[in-house]
Enzyme design. Structure first.
Site, PDB file in Angstrom:
ATOM      1  N   LYS A  53       0.845  -1.203   0.000  1.00  0.00           N
ATOM      2  CA  LYS A  53       0.000   0.000   0.000  1.00  0.00           C
ATOM      3  C   LYS A  53       0.879   1.252   0.000  1.00  0.00           C
ATOM      4  O   LYS A  53       0.617   2.207  -0.733  1.00  0.00           O
ATOM      5  CB  LYS A  53      -0.924  -0.010   1.229  1.00  0.00           C
ATOM      6  N   GLN A  97      -4.603  -1.221   9.884  1.00  0.00           N
ATOM      7  CA  GLN A  97      -4.446  -2.548   9.284  1.00  0.00           C
ATOM      8  C   GLN A  97      -4.986  -3.621  10.233  1.00  0.00           C
ATOM      9  O   GLN A  97      -4.586  -3.692  11.393  1.00  0.00           O
ATOM     10  CB  GLN A  97      -2.964  -2.804   8.967  1.00  0.00           C
ATOM     11  N   ASP A 120     -11.097   3.405   4.224  1.00  0.00           N
ATOM     12  CA  ASP A 120     -11.498   2.000   4.053  1.00  0.00           C
ATOM     13  C   ASP A 120     -13.022   1.848   4.038  1.00  0.00           C
ATOM     14  O   ASP A 120     -13.537   0.803   3.655  1.00  0.00           O
ATOM     15  CB  ASP A 120     -10.928   1.153   5.208  1.00  0.00           C
TER      16      ASP A 120
END
Ligand code: NDP
Length: 307
Positions: A53, A97, A120
């Site tokens: 990422k 994460q 997200d």
């Protein structure tokens, strides 16, 4: 193999080019989008994901920093990190994460992220908006799949869509996005009866269960579009030989790396029945990171009132 292979990598490359163009436009206005990633503990798969990422962000011109925190960090300390990033006016996106090491509860910490920086799309505010059919930040994997379906010219209005899996990150938002596009959507899970028969009704079947090659040709109506979200490490050479007969590259991967990546769909067998199918790797995976970049730029624009 009769199915058309849907090239996720190519669609992801197009999205990334579009994002890079938007980043250049923002740079002309003195804005550099900024994503902050929080990694708690040293889970090897999470480290790999976070690394890719970060690289993708830098390639697109997005500033990205990773906060690597000890696995035994206290809940209060993690809360302070998130609240600090929420309060930092220079930060556009925050990515926590998952999974978090036990006993930390991932859901509780996702709830702390400012919804305007929740690239997200996992905060309850953004989940609610998605289910109302007015997505704010759509979760990256399902959003990328929608772009892939559109790029592949797959008709959705009135189509029967079956989503196999009901996770918060893939199955549920996928079903919401398909519903918003007027598909008739069924969501299946581990308690669904006659699973193969339900899946066989689908014009569009999305498999997100984390079970290698569980979706066989018996799950698929001839001509259906099959999207394989699964990423499973398979180290059993005999199973790999059965799933990919004559595929020397796969066999070599298992021999050299110790595993190969297999989706939730039996690619070869289903490819003989389906109308279109995504490969693993090279299907949905690249779209997820592209979606993350797109959402970060979107956050940067929205926070500054830029259309
Ligand atoms: P989860 O484990 O969170 O959810 C799995 C879902 O599948 C659950 O709803 C579960 O049902 C259902 N399920 C599991 N086994 C069966 C079964 N035998 N029959 C029917 N349903 C079953 O997984 P995720 O959604 O997080 O991920 C799914 C897969 O997608 C994984 O392989 C993951 O690695 C991959 N993935 C790939 C991404 C990408 O970028 N390509 C991104 C995210 C995930 P129940 O709810 O009843 O337990």
């Amino acid at each position: 193999m009769t199915a058309r292979v849907l090239d996720g990598a190519a669609v992801a490359a197009t999205i990334r080019q579009r994002v890079a163009g938007e980043v250049r436009e923002l740079a002309d206005q003195g804005v550099v989008p900024r994503l902050e990633v929080i990694l708690v503990g040293g889970d090897p798969a999470s480290r790999v994901y976070v690394g890719s990422k970060g690289r993708a962000c830098r390639e697109a011109g997005i500033r990205s920093d990773t906060h690597v925190l000890a696995a035994d960090i206290g809940a209060g300390e993690l809360r302070t990190v998130i609240e600090g990033l929420n309060a930092d006016a220079d930060v556009d996106g925050i990515l926590l994460q998952l999974p978090l090491p036990k006993p930390l509860d991932g859901r509780a910490f996702l709830d702390l992220i400012d919804p305007g920086k929740d690239i997200d799309g996992f905060h309850p505010t953004n989940v609610g908006l998605l289910h109302q059919g007015r997505p704010s930040f759509a979760p990256c994997t399902p959003a990328g799949i929608m772009e892939l379906l559109d790029a592949g010219g797959v008709p959705l209005e009135g189509a029967r869509a079956v989503v196999l899996g009901r996770s918060e990150i893939v199955g549920k938002p996928m079903a919401a996005l398909l519903l918003a596009r007027h598909a008739t959507v069924t969501t299946c899970h581990s308690r669904t009866r006659d699973l193969a028969a339900v899946c066989r009704e689908a014009d569009v079947l999305v498999a997100a269960i984390g079970r290698p090659a569980m979706v066989t040709h018996e799950f698929v109506k001839p001509g259906a579009v099959v999207i394989d979200v699964g990423i499973n490490r398979v180290d059993d050479a005999a199973l790999v030989a059965r799933l990919y007969p004559g595929d020397a590259a796969r066999a070599e991967q298992v021999a050299k790396k110790g595993y190969t990546l297999v989706g939730d769909v039996d690619f070869v067998a289903v490819g003989a029945v389906a109308g279109a199918i995504t490969p693993v790797p090279g299907g949905v995976g690249p779209l997820t990171i592209a979606g993350l970049l797109a959402n970060t730029v979107l956050a940067a624009k929205r926070r500054r009132g830029i259309e």
